[in-house]
Scaffold this motif. Sequence first.
Motif, PDB file in Angstrom:
ATOM      1  N   GLN A  99       0.740  -0.920   0.178  1.00  0.00           N
ATOM      2  CA  GLN A  99      -0.228  -0.289  -0.209  1.00  0.00           C
ATOM      3  C   GLN A  99       0.725   1.064  -0.147  1.00  0.00           C
ATOM      4  N   VAL A 100       1.113   2.008  -0.955  1.00  0.00           N
ATOM      5  CA  VAL A 100       1.646   3.318  -0.730  1.00  0.00           C
ATOM      6  C   VAL A 100       1.026   4.541  -0.989  1.00  0.00           C
ATOM      7  N   PHE A 101       0.161   5.228  -0.935  1.00  0.00           N
ATOM      8  CA  PHE A 101      -1.217   5.569  -0.026  1.00  0.00           C
ATOM      9  C   PHE A 101      -1.974   5.621  -0.148  1.00  0.00           C
ATOM     10  N   GLY A 102      -3.000   6.583   0.603  1.00  0.00           N
ATOM     11  CA  GLY A 102      -4.329   5.698   0.784  1.00  0.00           C
ATOM     12  C   GLY A 102      -4.866   4.670   1.420  1.00  0.00           C
ATOM     13  N   ARG A 103      -6.319   4.210   1.787  1.00  0.00           N
ATOM     14  CA  ARG A 103      -6.263   3.008   2.304  1.00  0.00           C
ATOM     15  C   ARG A 103      -7.153   2.003   1.784  1.00  0.00           C
ATOM     16  N   LYS A 104      -6.668   0.487   2.111  1.00  0.00           N
ATOM     17  CA  LYS A 104      -7.464  -0.759   1.832  1.00  0.00           C
ATOM     18  C   LYS A 104      -8.380  -1.358   2.813  1.00  0.00           C
ATOM     19  N   TYR A 105      -9.674  -1.428   2.579  1.00  0.00           N
ATOM     20  CA  TYR A 105      -9.970  -2.317   3.822  1.00  0.00           C
ATOM     21  C   TYR A 105      -9.774  -4.337   3.129  1.00  0.00           C
ATOM     22  N   ILE A 106      -9.255  -4.711   2.886  1.00  0.00           N
ATOM     23  CA  ILE A 106      -8.981  -6.538   2.970  1.00  0.00           C
ATOM     24  C   ILE A 106      -9.827  -7.458   3.656  1.00  0.00           C
ATOM     25  N   ARG A 107     -10.509  -8.087   3.012  1.00  0.00           N
ATOM     26  CA  ARG A 107     -10.682  -9.514   4.221  1.00  0.00           C
ATOM     27  C   ARG A 107     -10.027 -10.782   3.098  1.00  0.00           C
ATOM     28  N   LEU A 108      -9.485 -11.325   3.758  1.00  0.00           N
ATOM     29  CA  LEU A 108      -8.924 -13.191   3.459  1.00  0.00           C
ATOM     30  C   LEU A 108      -9.665 -14.345   4.104  1.00  0.00           C
ATOM     31  N   TYR A 109     -10.332 -15.698   2.806  1.00  0.00           N
ATOM     32  CA  TYR A 109     -10.517 -16.201   3.140  1.00  0.00           C
ATOM     33  C   TYR A 109      -9.931 -17.444   2.758  1.00  0.00           C
ATOM     34  N   SER A 110      -9.409 -18.758   3.977  1.00  0.00           N
ATOM     35  CA  SER A 110      -8.309 -19.696   3.464  1.00  0.00           C
ATOM     36  C   SER A 110      -8.815 -20.338   2.375  1.00  0.00           C
ATOM     37  N   PRO A 111      -8.397 -20.768   1.472  1.00  0.00           N
ATOM     38  CA  PRO A 111      -9.212 -21.730   0.909  1.00  0.00           C
ATOM     39  C   PRO A 111      -9.575 -23.439   1.394  1.00  0.00           C
ATOM     40  N   GLN A 112      -9.784 -23.249   2.578  1.00  0.00           N
ATOM     41  CA  GLN A 112     -10.818 -24.765   2.974  1.00  0.00           C
ATOM     42  C   GLN A 112     -12.211 -23.747   2.537  1.00  0.00           C
ATOM     43  N   ASP A 113     -12.402 -22.858   2.881  1.00  0.00           N
ATOM     44  CA  ASP A 113     -13.780 -22.443   3.267  1.00  0.00           C
ATOM     45  C   ASP A 113     -14.126 -21.918   1.140  1.00  0.00           C
ATOM     46  N   SER A 114     -13.117 -22.537   0.692  1.00  0.00           N
ATOM     47  CA  SER A 114     -13.998 -22.039  -1.034  1.00  0.00           C
ATOM     48  C   SER A 114     -15.159 -22.480  -1.066  1.00  0.00           C
ATOM     49  N   GLU A 115     -16.093 -23.800  -0.816  1.00  0.00           N
ATOM     50  CA  GLU A 115     -17.508 -24.200  -0.882  1.00  0.00           C
ATOM     51  C   GLU A 115     -17.928 -23.052  -0.648  1.00  0.00           C
ATOM     52  N   ASN A 116     -17.793 -22.973   0.576  1.00  0.00           N
ATOM     53  CA  ASN A 116     -18.491 -21.935   1.216  1.00  0.00           C
ATOM     54  C   ASN A 116     -18.648 -20.521   0.636  1.00  0.00           C
ATOM     55  N   LEU A 117     -17.950 -19.946  -0.391  1.00  0.00           N
ATOM     56  CA  LEU A 117     -17.765 -19.188  -1.741  1.00  0.00           C
ATOM     57  C   LEU A 117     -18.515 -18.538  -1.785  1.00  0.00           C
ATOM     58  N   TYR A 118     -19.324 -20.394  -2.939  1.00  0.00           N
ATOM     59  CA  TYR A 118     -19.567 -20.313  -3.869  1.00  0.00           C
ATOM     60  C   TYR A 118     -19.291 -19.556  -4.765  1.00  0.00           C
ATOM     61  N   PRO A 119     -18.178 -20.590  -5.576  1.00  0.00           N
ATOM     62  CA  PRO A 119     -17.322 -19.450  -6.780  1.00  0.00           C
ATOM     63  C   PRO A 119     -18.470 -19.727  -8.229  1.00  0.00           C
ATOM     64  N   HIS A 120     -17.935 -19.192  -9.129  1.00  0.00           N
ATOM     65  CA  HIS A 120     -19.019 -19.328 -10.706  1.00  0.00           C
ATOM     66  C   HIS A 120     -18.382 -20.860 -10.718  1.00  0.00           C
ATOM     67  N   GLU A 121     -19.171 -21.556 -11.961  1.00  0.00           N
ATOM     68  CA  GLU A 121     -18.917 -22.660 -12.411  1.00  0.00           C
ATOM     69  C   GLU A 121     -18.317 -22.505 -13.434  1.00  0.00           C
ATOM     70  N   SER A 122     -18.437 -21.249 -14.612  1.00  0.00           N
ATOM     71  CA  SER A 122     -17.542 -21.086 -15.810  1.00  0.00           C
ATOM     72  C   SER A 122     -15.885 -20.614 -15.621  1.00  0.00           C
ATOM     73  N   GLN A 123     -16.052 -22.199 -16.260  1.00  0.00           N
ATOM     74  CA  GLN A 123     -14.099 -21.917 -16.175  1.00  0.00           C
ATOM     75  C   GLN A 123     -13.823 -20.463 -16.159  1.00  0.00           C
ATOM     76  N   ILE A 124     -14.188 -19.785 -16.967  1.00  0.00           N
ATOM     77  CA  ILE A 124     -13.414 -17.982 -16.812  1.00  0.00           C
ATOM     78  C   ILE A 124     -14.038 -17.727 -14.793  1.00  0.00           C
ATOM     79  N   LEU A 125     -14.657 -17.782 -14.518  1.00  0.00           N
ATOM     80  CA  LEU A 125     -14.384 -17.441 -13.389  1.00  0.00           C
ATOM     81  C   LEU A 125     -14.789 -18.070 -11.998  1.00  0.00           C
ATOM     82  N   HIS A 126     -14.128 -19.194 -12.342  1.00  0.00           N
ATOM     83  CA  HIS A 126     -14.205 -20.512 -11.732  1.00  0.00           C
ATOM     84  C   HIS A 126     -13.280 -19.674 -10.280  1.00  0.00           C
ATOM     85  N   ASN A 127     -12.571 -18.934 -10.352  1.00  0.00           N
ATOM     86  CA  ASN A 127     -11.996 -18.380  -9.534  1.00  0.00           C
ATOM     87  C   ASN A 127     -12.376 -16.934  -8.718  1.00  0.00           C
TER      88      ASN A 127
END
Length: 371
Positions: free
Chosen positions: A286-314
Amino acid sequence: MAAPGGGEGPAGLAGGPAAGGALWAEVRALLPGAEEGLTLALSGEVEDCVLPLLRRARGLLYGEAGRPCGAAAAALQRLGDVLRDYSWEKLNAGPWREVSKAWRQVYAYGCLFGALAEVAAGRPLAPAVRLCDMGLLMGASVLDNVLARLVRVLQAHLPGGKRRAAAEGSAKRVRTDPPPVPVVQPEVALPHVHCPSLEHFRDNYLIPQKPVVLEGIIDHWPCMKKWSVDYFCQVAGCRTVPVELGTRYTDEEWSQKLMTVSDFINQYIVNENTVGYLAQHQLFDQVFGRKYIRLYSPQDSENLYPHESQILHNTSQVDVEDPDLVKFPNFRKAAFQSCILMPGQVLFIPVKYWHYVRSLDISFSVSFWWS
């Protein structure tokens, strides 16, 4: 082919004909001294009509007068237009990975000849700068990356008033209704470490794949004192860059566009607040300004409901700060860590961690990825 019209080009550059001649001499010094030195080498096959066009343009550039002017400059500009238009169709005929490097080189030559025609004719330099940038973005390197060298020369000769105007326009962007700052509860706060050794970082965070906020490791960067929105307008406001427009790239109104840095800064404020995961490790500085950031573990991937398409699977379908728990009931099970990243702080995001980012101010970050 000799360039008609004599040796002196028309006036039109700041400072008059003499200044224009000095600029042309500086620009001309970037090119091979003789016509045969500009080899027009391509990395593959192109249609038969292209090479004669390239040779004609080269001939106009190396005419008897040493500077195409009058009819010769106009002819060089037309040839640049034709080369760009013809190759542009090839660049956009299919997936980018299938575009031949040779056609990208043809496009770069078209941009080069067009930019040189603008300079030789003594016209304002902004269109020539844009042509260089388009060649750098969409073309491939030619003549030892001559477009990058040319645009640096042209940018240095832009009138100072043009840079000041770009910077002064930045006042229009100031937000009058900044969003509320989220409260980071202690139980979900990311750990902070001040200037850890490489061994400590490796053993405690990199190898175990644990995110952490690092402090005091970029304080020495010159950008920490120098960079601001106005600074970007002053040093790069005239440069054309690709930008992503929209609140999130899963929305229908999201788009990509080429525009100058100053136009982007003066017209848009973009907050990237999509939840997605990274395929590589990342240091988010972070160079200037502020950002609010949340991180979720890969173990919670299913609980985050990824898109089903290959392009947006992440990419998650959930609006993190206003989730639809009827549609995405398991999202309430997803545990997260969060922080408000301040200027000078660096967030380590391990591979495949899901991240949500929201700007709290007009801000600028630098990211480093590695495998």
